[in-house]
Write an enzyme that holds these catalytic residues in place. Structure first.
Site, short mmCIF file in Angstrom:
data_model
loop_
_atom_site.label_atom_id
_atom_site.label_comp_id
_atom_site.label_asym_id
_atom_site.label_seq_id
_atom_site.Cartn_x
_atom_site.Cartn_y
_atom_site.Cartn_z
N ASN A 1 0.82 -1.22 0.00
CA ASN A 1 0.00 0.00 0.00
C ASN A 1 0.85 1.27 0.00
O ASN A 1 0.34 2.36 0.20
CB ASN A 1 -0.96 0.01 1.20
CG ASN A 1 -0.22 0.07 2.54
OD1 ASN A 1 1.00 0.12 2.60
ND2 ASN A 1 -0.98 0.05 3.62
N GLU B 1 1.57 4.37 7.41
CA GLU B 1 0.49 3.95 6.52
C GLU B 1 -0.01 5.14 5.71
O GLU B 1 0.28 6.30 6.05
CB GLU B 1 -0.66 3.37 7.36
CG GLU B 1 -0.29 2.15 8.20
CD GLU B 1 -0.22 0.85 7.39
OE1 GLU B 1 0.16 0.88 6.19
OE2 GLU B 1 -0.52 -0.20 7.96
#
Ligand code: F6R
Length: 257
Positions: A133, A140
């Site tokens: 990702n 993140e």
């Protein structure tokens, strides 16, 4: 960014290890930033073979650790580093740093860790993997591109990706202490290794996409000394692949970057 494309995982990993060893040859007391994960295992295998029981003179700071796991837990990153590298190269424990996952106050631990990196003079060479990702460390998507070491909540995808390493009755941690993107960008040099088809979308966004917190690895475009080492499978979605292969045929390092 210097983009080096290698025929396979073995050659990309071997070149990553060779570059770390070259740094240590030039600077035996270098401060290394280290990563964990499956991608790094062949790199640490090569370092174990090359360094042996020296003992090691470098200092290391790992990128991240799960909140709640003691260093003795087999899925902790402290345990990973002990078994993949530290014991084999006899790195004195005072030189091997990871955030303490079982610290009573994780936020204070993150602040302490950031200060410890600064007190060591900063990181000479930071090794990075890449999440599918686009995460680096455990930053993140939507992490601030200026972030420092802190607690991050892992995405559902990262938690499910990691679940395969935990037993069926074990709770997979949802929080981690991670160096921030700003912390990583302060490193004097960065090596990012990404291999396999599962990373091809993230690799293309990191190198050729717009800088955005939606893909944290794009922040590396702002750093003046980043070398990306990838295999052919991870390079598959690069639009300018011909150009990178012209400049660095077979992953060779030319003077033109
Ligand atoms: C771990 C870390 C992560 C991993 C990334 C890729 O310390 O920093 O960013 O590098 O999740 O993991 P693998 O190599 O298992 O695909």
């Amino acid at each position: 960014m210097k983009i080096l494309i290698f025929p396979d995982v073995a050659t990309a990993s071997a070149e990553t290890a060779r570059r770390i060893l070259a740094t240590l040859a030039a600077q035996p007391c270098a401060v290394l930033g280290l990563a964990t994960g499956g991608t790094m295992k062949p790199v640490y295998e090569a370092l174990r073979t090359a360094l042996g029981q020296s003992p090691a003179t470098f200092t290391s700071f790992n990128l991240d650790e799960y909140v709640g796991l003691p260093s003795t837990h087999p899925q902790s990153y402290a345990y990973y580093m002990k078994t993949q590298l530290f014991d084999a190269v006899a790195l004195p424990s005072a030189q091997a740093h990871l955030p303490r996952g079982d610290a009573p106050d994780p936020a204070a631990e993150a602040t302490r860790y950031e200060a410890a990196i600064a007190a060591a003079g900063g990181i000479d060479l930071q090794l990075l993997g890449l999440g599918a990702n686009g995460h680096i460390g455990f930053n993140e998507p939507t992490s601030s591109l200026a972030s420092r070491t802190r607690i991050k909540t892992l995405t559902h995808k990262t938690v499910t990706d990691n679940a395969r390493y935990f037993g069926p009755d074990e709770v997979v941690p949802r929080l981690a202490i991670t160096m921030g993107i700003g912390t990583i960008l302060d490193s004097r040099a960065i090596l990012l290794l990404a291999t396999g088809a599962g990373k091809r979308d993230a690799v293309a966004r990191m190198i050729e996409g717009s800088i955005s917190a939606a893909c944290p690895a794009t922040a590396l475009q702002l750093h003046a000394n980043v070398t990306v080492l990838i295999d052919e499978a991870a390079a598959a979605n690069l639009k300018l692949r011909d150009y990178y292969e012209t400049v660095h045929p077979g992953g060779a390092d030319e003077i033109y970057t």
